[in-house]
Write a protein that holds these residues in place. Sequence first.
Motif, PDB file in Angstrom:
ATOM      1  N   UNK A  11       0.837  -1.194   0.000  1.00 19.40           N
ATOM      2  CA  UNK A  11       0.000   0.000   0.000  1.00 19.40           C
ATOM      3  C   UNK A  11       0.875   1.248   0.000  1.00 19.40           C
ATOM      4  N   UNK A  12       1.885   1.280   0.837  1.00 18.51           N
ATOM      5  CA  UNK A  12       2.794   2.431   0.903  1.00 18.51           C
ATOM      6  C   UNK A  12       3.543   2.631  -0.411  1.00 18.51           C
ATOM      7  N   UNK A  13       4.009   1.535  -0.999  1.00 19.47           N
ATOM      8  CA  UNK A  13       4.714   1.642  -2.281  1.00 19.47           C
ATOM      9  C   UNK A  13       3.807   2.193  -3.374  1.00 19.47           C
ATOM     10  N   UNK A  19       3.422   6.888 -11.226  1.00 21.82           N
ATOM     11  CA  UNK A  19       2.749   6.301 -12.391  1.00 21.82           C
ATOM     12  C   UNK A  19       1.411   5.679 -11.975  1.00 21.82           C
ATOM     13  N   UNK A  20       1.396   5.018 -10.828  1.00 23.66           N
ATOM     14  CA  UNK A  20       0.152   4.421 -10.339  1.00 23.66           C
ATOM     15  C   UNK A  20      -0.842   5.531  -9.993  1.00 23.66           C
ATOM     16  N   UNK A  21      -0.370   6.533  -9.289  1.00 27.49           N
ATOM     17  CA  UNK A  21      -1.258   7.622  -8.881  1.00 27.49           C
ATOM     18  C   UNK A  21      -1.839   8.353 -10.096  1.00 27.49           C
ATOM     19  N   UNK A  22      -1.042   8.551 -11.115  1.00 29.61           N
ATOM     20  CA  UNK A  22      -1.505   9.252 -12.314  1.00 29.61           C
ATOM     21  C   UNK A  22      -2.546   8.445 -13.088  1.00 29.61           C
ATOM     22  N   UNK A  92      -8.165   3.121  -3.575  1.00 31.98           N
ATOM     23  CA  UNK A  92      -7.672   2.562  -4.842  1.00 31.98           C
ATOM     24  C   UNK A  92      -6.308   1.906  -4.650  1.00 31.98           C
ATOM     25  N   UNK A  93      -5.418   2.547  -3.910  1.00 35.54           N
ATOM     26  CA  UNK A  93      -4.096   1.971  -3.662  1.00 35.54           C
ATOM     27  C   UNK A  93      -4.212   0.678  -2.854  1.00 35.54           C
TER      28      UNK A  93
END
Length: 120
Positions: A11-13, A19-22, A92-93
């Motif tokens: 989760x922290x990573x 790229x994941x956040x975008x 989402x994460x």
Amino acid sequence: MAAKGGFGQKYSRLLGDGAVLASIPQLKGDLDLTEEGTLQTFVALVVALYSAKPNILTLHMVTGLHSLLVLQPYYTAASFRQALQVHYLSTAALYLSIKTPDLDLDVGREGEGEGEDTIR
């Protein structure tokens, strides 16, 4: 993405991966969680996530969202929107970190409109 460690580390990573956040729609401004139907769907998704993978992290998503909804009258409209966006990002994460389980969106909607325990 073969991440090592437990849910918390994954989760922290993911929260630290640009790229994941975008790639999450909310961050692109495509989703207004304050709209009634959209908010109800988000609540159903959070409950379904907990139902699919009941653990302390998914429970935290349920209780965190509940607290936002209860405290909504004390937020400005912009602050509430931002708080929902942050919670959406966290959810989402977490969903990605627990390997995207299938979600049953009918979970929690069975008693809709029947009392205080109803998910709004």
